[in-house]
Design a protein around this motif. Structure first.
Motif, PDB file in Angstrom:
ATOM      1  N   ARG A 151       0.860  -1.183   0.000  1.00 25.92           N
ATOM      2  CA  ARG A 151       0.000   0.000   0.000  1.00 25.92           C
ATOM      3  C   ARG A 151       0.900   1.237   0.000  1.00 25.92           C
ATOM      4  NH1 ARG A 151      -5.116   0.139   4.003  1.00 25.92           N
ATOM      5  NH2 ARG A 151      -5.264  -1.917   3.003  1.00 25.92           N
ATOM      6  N   GLU A 152       0.521   2.220  -0.822  1.00 27.25           N
ATOM      7  CA  GLU A 152       1.330   3.431  -0.937  1.00 27.25           C
ATOM      8  C   GLU A 152       0.468   4.677  -0.827  1.00 27.25           C
ATOM      9  OE1 GLU A 152       3.197   3.660  -4.767  1.00 27.25           O
ATOM     10  OE2 GLU A 152       1.307   3.676  -5.862  1.00 27.25           O
ATOM     11  N   LEU A 153       1.063   5.739  -0.346  1.00 27.22           N
ATOM     12  CA  LEU A 153       0.374   7.014  -0.255  1.00 27.22           C
ATOM     13  C   LEU A 153       0.200   7.602  -1.649  1.00 27.22           C
ATOM     14  CD1 LEU A 153      -0.697   9.451   1.418  1.00 27.22           C
ATOM     15  CD2 LEU A 153       1.643  10.345   1.315  1.00 27.22           C
ATOM     16  N   VAL A 154      -1.020   8.057  -1.929  1.00 27.10           N
ATOM     17  CA  VAL A 154      -1.308   8.750  -3.179  1.00 27.10           C
ATOM     18  C   VAL A 154      -1.309  10.256  -2.946  1.00 27.10           C
ATOM     19  CG1 VAL A 154      -2.987   9.115  -5.023  1.00 27.10           C
ATOM     20  CG2 VAL A 154      -2.658   6.821  -4.055  1.00 27.10           C
ATOM     21  N   ALA A 155      -2.083  10.685  -1.950  1.00 28.43           N
ATOM     22  CA  ALA A 155      -2.177  12.109  -1.640  1.00 28.43           C
ATOM     23  C   ALA A 155      -2.721  12.271  -0.235  1.00 28.43           C
ATOM     24  CB  ALA A 155      -3.095  12.830  -2.632  1.00 28.43           C
ATOM     25  N   ALA A 156      -2.326  13.349   0.422  1.00 23.08           N
ATOM     26  CA  ALA A 156      -2.803  13.637   1.769  1.00 23.08           C
ATOM     27  C   ALA A 156      -3.029  15.128   1.915  1.00 23.08           C
ATOM     28  CB  ALA A 156      -1.809  13.147   2.807  1.00 23.08           C
ATOM     29  N   ILE A 157      -3.959  15.481   2.805  1.00 15.84           N
ATOM     30  CA  ILE A 157      -4.282  16.884   3.030  1.00 15.84           C
ATOM     31  C   ILE A 157      -4.531  17.096   4.516  1.00 15.84           C
ATOM     32  CG2 ILE A 157      -6.726  16.454   2.465  1.00 15.84           C
ATOM     33  CD1 ILE A 157      -6.795  19.337   1.331  1.00 15.84           C
ATOM     34  N   THR A 158      -3.923  18.137   5.059  1.00 18.88           N
ATOM     35  CA  THR A 158      -4.131  18.451   6.466  1.00 18.88           C
ATOM     36  C   THR A 158      -5.442  19.216   6.643  1.00 18.88           C
ATOM     37  OG1 THR A 158      -3.023  20.604   6.399  1.00 18.88           O
ATOM     38  CG2 THR A 158      -1.633  18.656   6.737  1.00 18.88           C
ATOM     39  N   ARG A 159      -5.851  19.402   7.882  1.00 20.52           N
ATOM     40  CA  ARG A 159      -7.072  20.146   8.144  1.00 20.52           C
ATOM     41  C   ARG A 159      -6.948  21.584   7.627  1.00 20.52           C
ATOM     42  NH1 ARG A 159     -11.642  19.557  10.862  1.00 20.52           N
ATOM     43  NH2 ARG A 159     -12.682  21.424  11.660  1.00 20.52           N
ATOM     44  N   GLY A 160      -5.731  22.102   7.671  1.00 22.83           N
ATOM     45  CA  GLY A 160      -5.496  23.463   7.214  1.00 22.83           C
ATOM     46  C   GLY A 160      -5.301  23.591   5.713  1.00 22.83           C
ATOM     47  N   GLY A 161      -5.228  22.450   5.017  1.00 30.75           N
ATOM     48  CA  GLY A 161      -5.151  22.498   3.564  1.00 30.75           C
ATOM     49  C   GLY A 161      -3.779  22.249   2.966  1.00 30.75           C
ATOM     50  N   SER A 162      -2.793  21.908   3.763  1.00 33.24           N
ATOM     51  CA  SER A 162      -1.482  21.563   3.197  1.00 33.24           C
ATOM     52  C   SER A 162      -1.577  20.198   2.529  1.00 33.24           C
ATOM     53  CB  SER A 162      -0.417  21.537   4.300  1.00 33.24           C
ATOM     54  OG  SER A 162      -0.249  22.829   4.836  1.00 33.24           O
ATOM     55  N   ILE A 163      -0.963  20.077   1.352  1.00 34.48           N
ATOM     56  CA  ILE A 163      -1.152  18.891   0.507  1.00 34.48           C
ATOM     57  C   ILE A 163       0.178  18.238   0.148  1.00 34.48           C
ATOM     58  CG2 ILE A 163      -1.868  18.155  -1.805  1.00 34.48           C
ATOM     59  CD1 ILE A 163      -4.125  20.238  -1.613  1.00 34.48           C
ATOM     60  N   THR A 164       0.143  16.916   0.106  1.00 37.37           N
ATOM     61  CA  THR A 164       1.279  16.103  -0.335  1.00 37.37           C
ATOM     62  C   THR A 164       0.792  15.146  -1.409  1.00 37.37           C
ATOM     63  OG1 THR A 164       2.304  16.189   1.862  1.00 37.37           O
ATOM     64  CG2 THR A 164       3.039  14.460   0.372  1.00 37.37           C
ATOM     65  N   TYR A 165       1.570  15.003  -2.479  1.00 33.66           N
ATOM     66  CA  TYR A 165       1.249  14.048  -3.537  1.00 33.66           C
ATOM     67  C   TYR A 165       2.424  13.093  -3.754  1.00 33.66           C
ATOM     68  CZ  TYR A 165      -2.588  17.095  -5.083  1.00 33.66           C
ATOM     69  OH  TYR A 165      -3.747  17.835  -5.156  1.00 33.66           O
ATOM     70  N   ALA A 166       2.095  11.865  -4.146  1.00 40.89           N
ATOM     71  CA  ALA A 166       3.122  10.963  -4.655  1.00 40.89           C
ATOM     72  C   ALA A 166       3.621  11.520  -5.983  1.00 40.89           C
ATOM     73  CB  ALA A 166       2.540   9.572  -4.845  1.00 40.89           C
ATOM     74  N   ASP A 167       4.901  11.334  -6.262  1.00 42.14           N
ATOM     75  CA  ASP A 167       5.471  11.853  -7.510  1.00 42.14           C
ATOM     76  C   ASP A 167       4.729  11.311  -8.731  1.00 42.14           C
ATOM     77  OD1 ASP A 167       8.959  11.870  -6.387  1.00 42.14           O
ATOM     78  OD2 ASP A 167       7.350  13.339  -6.137  1.00 42.14           O
ATOM     79  N   SER A 168       4.262  10.083  -8.646  1.00 40.86           N
ATOM     80  CA  SER A 168       3.642   9.429  -9.800  1.00 40.86           C
ATOM     81  C   SER A 168       2.295  10.045 -10.192  1.00 40.86           C
ATOM     82  CB  SER A 168       3.451   7.936  -9.520  1.00 40.86           C
ATOM     83  OG  SER A 168       2.646   7.747  -8.374  1.00 40.86           O
ATOM     84  N   VAL A 169       1.696  10.820  -9.298  1.00 39.69           N
ATOM     85  CA  VAL A 169       0.368  11.382  -9.614  1.00 39.69           C
ATOM     86  C   VAL A 169       0.371  12.907  -9.698  1.00 39.69           C
ATOM     87  CG1 VAL A 169      -0.700   9.409  -8.450  1.00 39.69           C
ATOM     88  CG2 VAL A 169      -0.471  11.590  -7.226  1.00 39.69           C
ATOM     89  N   LYS A 170       1.504  13.526  -9.422  1.00 36.86           N
ATOM     90  CA  LYS A 170       1.563  14.991  -9.465  1.00 36.86           C
ATOM     91  C   LYS A 170       1.184  15.503 -10.844  1.00 36.86           C
ATOM     92  CE  LYS A 170       5.027  15.806  -5.889  1.00 36.86           C
ATOM     93  NZ  LYS A 170       6.430  16.202  -5.591  1.00 36.86           N
ATOM     94  N   GLY A 171       0.330  16.507 -10.875  1.00 33.88           N
ATOM     95  CA  GLY A 171      -0.120  17.090 -12.128  1.00 33.88           C
ATOM     96  C   GLY A 171      -1.317  16.389 -12.733  1.00 33.88           C
ATOM     97  N   ARG A 172      -1.695  15.232 -12.190  1.00 33.50           N
ATOM     98  CA  ARG A 172      -2.841  14.488 -12.720  1.00 33.50           C
ATOM     99  C   ARG A 172      -3.961  14.344 -11.684  1.00 33.50           C
ATOM    100  NH1 ARG A 172      -2.316   9.286 -13.980  1.00 33.50           N
ATOM    101  NH2 ARG A 172      -0.637   8.876 -12.472  1.00 33.50           N
ATOM    102  N   PHE A 173      -3.602  14.188 -10.415  1.00 36.67           N
ATOM    103  CA  PHE A 173      -4.575  13.995  -9.346  1.00 36.67           C
ATOM    104  C   PHE A 173      -4.660  15.259  -8.493  1.00 36.67           C
ATOM    105  CE2 PHE A 173      -4.226   9.060  -8.832  1.00 36.67           C
ATOM    106  CZ  PHE A 173      -4.419   8.919 -10.192  1.00 36.67           C
ATOM    107  N   THR A 174      -5.864  15.513  -7.975  1.00 34.67           N
ATOM    108  CA  THR A 174      -6.072  16.640  -7.071  1.00 34.67           C
ATOM    109  C   THR A 174      -6.862  16.175  -5.858  1.00 34.67           C
ATOM    110  OG1 THR A 174      -6.107  18.205  -8.920  1.00 34.67           O
ATOM    111  CG2 THR A 174      -7.012  18.963  -6.823  1.00 34.67           C
ATOM    112  N   ILE A 175      -6.311  16.403  -4.674  1.00 33.67           N
ATOM    113  CA  ILE A 175      -7.022  16.081  -3.437  1.00 33.67           C
ATOM    114  C   ILE A 175      -7.632  17.348  -2.874  1.00 33.67           C
ATOM    115  CG2 ILE A 175      -4.980  16.379  -1.964  1.00 33.67           C
ATOM    116  CD1 ILE A 175      -6.017  14.010  -0.272  1.00 33.67           C
ATOM    117  N   SER A 176      -8.813  17.211  -2.295  1.00 33.04           N
ATOM    118  CA  SER A 176      -9.465  18.342  -1.644  1.00 33.04           C
ATOM    119  C   SER A 176     -10.332  17.802  -0.514  1.00 33.04           C
ATOM    120  CB  SER A 176     -10.312  19.134  -2.638  1.00 33.04           C
ATOM    121  OG  SER A 176     -11.338  18.323  -3.192  1.00 33.04           O
ATOM    122  N   ARG A 177     -10.776  18.696   0.352  1.00 28.81           N
ATOM    123  CA  ARG A 177     -11.644  18.265   1.457  1.00 28.81           C
ATOM    124  C   ARG A 177     -12.648  19.347   1.775  1.00 28.81           C
ATOM    125  NH1 ARG A 177      -7.920  17.285   6.649  1.00 28.81           N
ATOM    126  NH2 ARG A 177      -9.914  17.332   7.800  1.00 28.81           N
TER     127      ARG A 177
END
Length: 120
Positions: free
Chosen positions: A45-71
């Motif tokens: 299992r690998e991380l795809v994307a994560a977002i903090t309560r304040g909106g800071s975002i992390t993406y896996a390199d393999s999905v940057k520019g293609r995937f968007t996380i939001s909450r």
């Protein structure tokens, strides 16, 4: 009882798009980080994307520019918009949230998983 319920997986052709949703419900006191992980057959299992309560975002390199996380904190929901999907994105996608409930202390919760299959 606190749970995460995912929706939005399915079968799509390469280059297509899907949007995953994950809603937290139950006796929630607070939600901190939320994210999406994926697990392909025979792989960890690998991380795809994560977002903090304040909106800071992390993406896996393999999905940057293609995937968007939001909450949406008001709805206790996290989304993953996946564009330009590739066959290598095929996996079971799991929602994850760091939450505290009125009945238990803060810990990680996981959704049941939703299958995403990208055909070439």
């Amino acid at each position: 009882q606190v749970q995460l319920v995912e929706s939005g997986g399915g079968l799509v052709q390469a280059g297509g798009s899907l949007r995953l949703s994950c809603a937290a419900s139950g006796s929630i006191f607070s939600i901190n980080d939320m994210g999406w992980y994926r697990q392909a057959p025979g792989k960890q299992r690998e991380l795809v994307a994560a977002i903090t309560r304040g909106g800071s975002i992390t993406y896996a390199d393999s999905v940057k520019g293609r995937f968007t996380i939001s909450r949406d904190n008001a709805k206790n929901t996290v989304y993953l918009q996946m564009n330009n999907l590739k066959p290598e994105d095929t996996a079971v996608y799991y929602c994850n949230a760091d939450m505290a409930s009125w009945l238990s202390s803060r810990r990680d919760y996981w959704g049941q998983g939703t299958q995403v299959t990208v055909s070439s």
